[in-house]
Design a protein around this motif. Structure first.
Motif, PDB file in Angstrom:
ATOM      1  N   THR A 184       0.838  -1.207   0.000  1.00 24.01           N
ATOM      2  CA  THR A 184       0.000   0.000   0.000  1.00 24.01           C
ATOM      3  C   THR A 184       0.872   1.256   0.000  1.00 24.01           C
ATOM      4  O   THR A 184       0.589   2.225  -0.711  1.00 24.01           O
ATOM      5  CB  THR A 184      -0.916   0.004   1.234  1.00 24.01           C
ATOM      6  N   LYS A 185       1.924   1.223   0.789  1.00 21.04           N
ATOM      7  CA  LYS A 185       2.856   2.354   0.822  1.00 21.04           C
ATOM      8  C   LYS A 185       3.465   2.587  -0.554  1.00 21.04           C
ATOM      9  O   LYS A 185       3.577   3.729  -1.020  1.00 21.04           O
ATOM     10  CB  LYS A 185       3.952   2.079   1.854  1.00 21.04           C
ATOM     11  N   TYR A 186       3.841   1.518  -1.234  1.00 19.06           N
ATOM     12  CA  TYR A 186       4.427   1.630  -2.569  1.00 19.06           C
ATOM     13  C   TYR A 186       3.406   2.157  -3.582  1.00 19.06           C
ATOM     14  O   TYR A 186       3.732   2.939  -4.472  1.00 19.06           O
ATOM     15  CB  TYR A 186       4.945   0.268  -3.041  1.00 19.06           C
ATOM     16  N   LEU A 187       2.163   1.701  -3.445  1.00 23.93           N
ATOM     17  CA  LEU A 187       1.131   2.137  -4.384  1.00 23.93           C
ATOM     18  C   LEU A 187       0.883   3.636  -4.287  1.00 23.93           C
ATOM     19  O   LEU A 187       0.554   4.295  -5.283  1.00 23.93           O
ATOM     20  CB  LEU A 187      -0.172   1.369  -4.115  1.00 23.93           C
ATOM     21  N   MET A 188       1.062   4.181  -3.088  1.00 19.56           N
ATOM     22  CA  MET A 188       0.839   5.606  -2.878  1.00 19.56           C
ATOM     23  C   MET A 188       2.087   6.449  -3.158  1.00 19.56           C
ATOM     24  O   MET A 188       2.046   7.679  -3.065  1.00 19.56           O
ATOM     25  CB  MET A 188       0.399   5.857  -1.427  1.00 19.56           C
ATOM     26  N   ALA A 189       3.191   5.798  -3.481  1.00 19.62           N
ATOM     27  CA  ALA A 189       4.448   6.517  -3.708  1.00 19.62           C
ATOM     28  C   ALA A 189       4.371   7.386  -4.961  1.00 19.62           C
ATOM     29  O   ALA A 189       3.495   7.212  -5.812  1.00 19.62           O
ATOM     30  CB  ALA A 189       5.596   5.516  -3.835  1.00 19.62           C
ATOM     31  N   LYS A 190       5.301   8.311  -5.089  1.00 20.08           N
ATOM     32  CA  LYS A 190       5.343   9.184  -6.257  1.00 20.08           C
ATOM     33  C   LYS A 190       6.069   8.534  -7.426  1.00 20.08           C
ATOM     34  O   LYS A 190       5.830   8.883  -8.578  1.00 20.08           O
ATOM     35  CB  LYS A 190       6.034  10.506  -5.888  1.00 20.08           C
ATOM     36  N   GLU A 206       1.935  -5.187  -9.270  1.00 24.75           N
ATOM     37  CA  GLU A 206       2.348  -6.559  -9.588  1.00 24.75           C
ATOM     38  C   GLU A 206       2.272  -7.461  -8.355  1.00 24.75           C
ATOM     39  O   GLU A 206       1.959  -8.651  -8.479  1.00 24.75           O
ATOM     40  CB  GLU A 206       3.753  -6.555 -10.179  1.00 24.75           C
ATOM     41  N   VAL A 207       2.536  -6.904  -7.191  1.00 25.37           N
ATOM     42  CA  VAL A 207       2.422  -7.694  -5.951  1.00 25.37           C
ATOM     43  C   VAL A 207       0.968  -8.089  -5.711  1.00 25.37           C
ATOM     44  O   VAL A 207       0.666  -9.256  -5.418  1.00 25.37           O
ATOM     45  CB  VAL A 207       2.970  -6.902  -4.743  1.00 25.37           C
ATOM     46  N   PHE A 208       0.057  -7.127  -5.854  1.00 23.80           N
ATOM     47  CA  PHE A 208      -1.358  -7.446  -5.649  1.00 23.80           C
ATOM     48  C   PHE A 208      -1.840  -8.456  -6.685  1.00 23.80           C
ATOM     49  O   PHE A 208      -2.653  -9.344  -6.381  1.00 23.80           O
ATOM     50  CB  PHE A 208      -2.202  -6.171  -5.709  1.00 23.80           C
ATOM     51  N   SER A 209      -1.346  -8.346  -7.911  1.00 21.99           N
ATOM     52  CA  SER A 209      -1.703  -9.328  -8.951  1.00 21.99           C
ATOM     53  C   SER A 209      -1.230 -10.722  -8.546  1.00 21.99           C
ATOM     54  O   SER A 209      -1.962 -11.713  -8.703  1.00 21.99           O
ATOM     55  CB  SER A 209      -1.058  -8.950 -10.292  1.00 21.99           C
ATOM     56  N   ALA A 258     -10.349  -7.834  -0.411  1.00 23.94           N
ATOM     57  CA  ALA A 258     -10.556  -7.512  -1.827  1.00 23.94           C
ATOM     58  C   ALA A 258     -11.182  -6.134  -2.029  1.00 23.94           C
ATOM     59  O   ALA A 258     -10.765  -5.372  -2.903  1.00 23.94           O
ATOM     60  CB  ALA A 258     -11.427  -8.586  -2.474  1.00 23.94           C
ATOM     61  N   ASN A 259     -12.188  -5.806  -1.226  1.00 31.53           N
ATOM     62  CA  ASN A 259     -12.843  -4.498  -1.372  1.00 31.53           C
ATOM     63  C   ASN A 259     -11.861  -3.357  -1.158  1.00 31.53           C
ATOM     64  O   ASN A 259     -11.809  -2.400  -1.932  1.00 31.53           O
ATOM     65  CB  ASN A 259     -13.990  -4.379  -0.363  1.00 31.53           C
ATOM     66  N   GLU A 260     -11.096  -3.467  -0.095  1.00 29.45           N
ATOM     67  CA  GLU A 260     -10.142  -2.409   0.258  1.00 29.45           C
ATOM     68  C   GLU A 260      -9.073  -2.251  -0.823  1.00 29.45           C
ATOM     69  O   GLU A 260      -8.762  -1.135  -1.251  1.00 29.45           O
ATOM     70  CB  GLU A 260      -9.492  -2.745   1.597  1.00 29.45           C
ATOM     71  N   ILE A 261      -8.515  -3.365  -1.263  1.00 30.60           N
ATOM     72  CA  ILE A 261      -7.449  -3.317  -2.261  1.00 30.60           C
ATOM     73  C   ILE A 261      -7.965  -2.832  -3.603  1.00 30.60           C
ATOM     74  O   ILE A 261      -7.315  -2.023  -4.280  1.00 30.60           O
ATOM     75  CB  ILE A 261      -6.784  -4.706  -2.384  1.00 30.60           C
ATOM     76  N   MET A 262      -9.154  -3.289  -3.986  1.00 35.22           N
ATOM     77  CA  MET A 262      -9.727  -2.818  -5.251  1.00 35.22           C
ATOM     78  C   MET A 262      -9.957  -1.316  -5.211  1.00 35.22           C
ATOM     79  O   MET A 262      -9.712  -0.602  -6.203  1.00 35.22           O
ATOM     80  CB  MET A 262     -11.047  -3.544  -5.526  1.00 35.22           C
ATOM     81  N   GLY A 263     -10.402  -0.817  -4.079  1.00 38.00           N
ATOM     82  CA  GLY A 263     -10.607   0.624  -3.948  1.00 38.00           C
ATOM     83  C   GLY A 263      -9.318   1.402  -4.154  1.00 38.00           C
ATOM     84  O   GLY A 263      -9.302   2.456  -4.816  1.00 38.00           O
ATOM     85  N   MET A 264      -8.228   0.898  -3.591  1.00 34.76           N
ATOM     86  CA  MET A 264      -6.936   1.570  -3.761  1.00 34.76           C
ATOM     87  C   MET A 264      -6.469   1.523  -5.216  1.00 34.76           C
ATOM     88  O   MET A 264      -5.923   2.494  -5.740  1.00 34.76           O
ATOM     89  CB  MET A 264      -5.887   0.923  -2.850  1.00 34.76           C
ATOM     90  N   VAL A 284      -6.264  -5.071 -11.265  1.00 34.60           N
ATOM     91  CA  VAL A 284      -7.724  -4.983 -11.144  1.00 34.60           C
ATOM     92  C   VAL A 284      -8.370  -6.259 -11.677  1.00 34.60           C
ATOM     93  O   VAL A 284      -9.261  -6.846 -11.037  1.00 34.60           O
ATOM     94  CB  VAL A 284      -8.261  -3.756 -11.907  1.00 34.60           C
ATOM     95  N   ALA A 285      -7.914  -6.705 -12.847  1.00 37.92           N
ATOM     96  CA  ALA A 285      -8.483  -7.910 -13.447  1.00 37.92           C
ATOM     97  C   ALA A 285      -8.240  -9.133 -12.571  1.00 37.92           C
ATOM     98  O   ALA A 285      -9.147  -9.957 -12.360  1.00 37.92           O
ATOM     99  CB  ALA A 285      -7.888  -8.127 -14.835  1.00 37.92           C
ATOM    100  N   LYS A 286      -7.021  -9.276 -12.038  1.00 33.99           N
ATOM    101  CA  LYS A 286      -6.698 -10.441 -11.214  1.00 33.99           C
ATOM    102  C   LYS A 286      -7.509 -10.457  -9.923  1.00 33.99           C
ATOM    103  O   LYS A 286      -7.979 -11.519  -9.485  1.00 33.99           O
ATOM    104  CB  LYS A 286      -5.203 -10.445 -10.881  1.00 33.99           C
ATOM    105  N   VAL A 287      -7.666  -9.292  -9.312  1.00 31.13           N
ATOM    106  CA  VAL A 287      -8.448  -9.228  -8.067  1.00 31.13           C
ATOM    107  C   VAL A 287      -9.911  -9.572  -8.351  1.00 31.13           C
ATOM    108  O   VAL A 287     -10.556 -10.299  -7.581  1.00 31.13           O
ATOM    109  CB  VAL A 287      -8.326  -7.840  -7.414  1.00 31.13           C
TER     110      VAL A 287
END
Length: 433
Positions: free
Chosen positions: A122-128, A138-141, A155-161, A181-184
């Motif tokens: 999550t920290k990485y996803l929010m990075a610049k 790729e990790v979430f996939s 799943a709900n939380e991660i899809m929202g992010m 998104v597709a994998k989740v």
């Protein structure tokens, strides 16, 4: 460790790291814990050299001091899983080895350390930095693919992010978000809030399908296609809301033209050199090819929609437009891939027709285009798809005899597979059954 992090020579760094790992074998647990915390800090650094040291040290500890590393698994294993998807190949390889050497079963280990992995990701996803965002996607996939039951818990939380990251500029590797998104959705569609979440995900993907960058739009369409497949397996989805949005999206993509290569981005014009003119020509061909690939992906989405929508009335309301899109995409001048997807869409579209319910679209024109595809001697795959489409059109009482006559002709096809498919179509149930 400080010297290893700042040392310019890779060989000297390796020696430092090997020495640290050797000493750690005899160190107290608090000292090893402090070392593990430093590895965590270095692994999440923006500096490539520091991340490389972290990966190398973790691997050395795993091999030289496994007993000392084992109590630090809560710190190291989450880093290893996330690090295995680092954009730097050398670092990702080392982290992957750390994971393989210390994790038990993939699913069980992910279940144990999922919270820690999710926090880092999550920290990485929010990075610049786009590298970190891509790594996070790729990790979430990977989690969704390798441990769907683990992903389903959040799943709900991660899809929202993930969908929150879709708007905005197109950074390098942003298509990895579509894969995630597709994998989740594929792994946890039933766990996404049906009343709000599914439609929200589809709307987010539809918005990205409207982008002008063809490769990006194609990736968005492919994610949309996978999402529709996943959604079709759950109940409670309002097809009356989804179908018109899909049809409108496909129509817009098929109408889109390849972006022009103008004087600004190519240097072509009065002052343009022969080399620039040639480069612009090549770029134009690439853009046209990318636009064509987007059209194929759009027709794949329509095929999924017509074949998988549960509420036939929702599809019937838009059948005339769907038929027009299919007929347009069956033009013999277009790519065979696009025509194949159009044939598959025709099969689903004919679900709206029966002896009790007349067609609301021009079946005659559609059949004529399908017959043209069935006579394409250059593509057996196209003719095979045409067999299914003709058999589906036979579902309309007004065209049953014409369709079956064509199928009998196809039993003489030079390709044995096409011949057998035509025979099965005459003897068996409709492909829509």
């Amino acid at each position: 460790l400080s010297s290893a992090s700042t040392e310019a020579s890779a060989l000297v760094r390796s020696n430092f790291v090997a020495a640290i790992a050797a000493i750690a074998r005899y160190a107290t647990e608090p000292r090893v814990n402090a070392l593990a915390l430093e590895i965590v800090r270095l692994a999440q650094s923006e500096a490539e050299k520091e991340r490389a040291v972290a990966a190398q040290l973790a691997l050395e500890l795993s091999r030289s001091a496994p007993d000392a590393l084992r109590p630090q698994a809560t710190l190291i294993l989450p880093l290893a899983f996330v690090g295995a998807y680092d954009t730097e190949a050398a670092g990702s390889k080392k982290w992957n080895e750390v994971w393989d050497e210390n994790a038990g079963g993939v699913t069980n280990t992910l279940r144990i350390y999922f919270d820690e992995i999710r926090d880092i990701t999550t920290k990485y996803l929010m990075a610049k930095q786009w590298q970190r965002k891509r790594q996070a996607a790729e990790v979430f996939s990977a989690i969704a693919s390798k441990a769907p039951d683990v992903m389903s818990t959040k799943a709900n939380e991660i899809m929202g992010m993930l969908i929150a990251e879709l708007p905005g500029r197109i950074w390098e590797g942003k298509t990895s978000l579509f894969t995630a998104v597709a994998k989740v959705m594929e792994s946890s569609a039933k766990d996404i809030n049906v009343a709000m979440g599914v439609v929200t995900v589809i709307d987010a993907l539809l918005a990205e399908c409207a982008r002008t960058k063809s490769d990006y739009r194609k990736a968005a369409l492919e994610a949309l296609d996978a999402t529709l497949v996943a959604v079709s397996a759950i109940d409670g989805v309002d097809d009356d809301i989804i179908v018109p949005k899909i049809v409108s999206c496909v129509d817009a993509v098929l109408l889109a033209k390849a972006p022009d290569v103008d004087d600004i981005d190519s240097g072509v014009g009065v002052a343009g050199s022969a080399e620039r003119i040639e480069a612009a020509k090549f770029e134009t061909e690439l853009r046209m090819k990318a636009t064509g690939a987007s059209a194929v992906a759009a027709m794949a989405v329509l095929a999924t929609c017509t074949n998988r929508v549960k509420t036939i009335d929702a599809l019937r309301a838009h059948a005339p437009k769907c038929a027009a899109l299919c007929a347009t995409s069956l033009d013999p001048e277009l790519s065979r891939d696009r025509r194949r997807q159009a044939l598959k869409a025709c099969v689903g579209l004919m679900r709206t027709v029966s002896s009790e319910c007349a067609a609301t679209f021009d079946v005659k024109t559609l059949l004529s285009m399908v017959v043209l595809a069935s006579e394409d001697t250059q593509s057996s795959a196209l003719r095979l798809d045409a067999v299914d489409a003709i058999r589906a059109i036979a579902n309309d009482p007004n065209f049953k005899i014409t369709s079956e006559t064509k199928l009998r002709e196809m039993t003489n096809d030079k390709n044995p597979e096409v011949m057998r498919a035509a025979l099965r179509a005459l003897d068996g149930p409709s492909p829509m059954a």
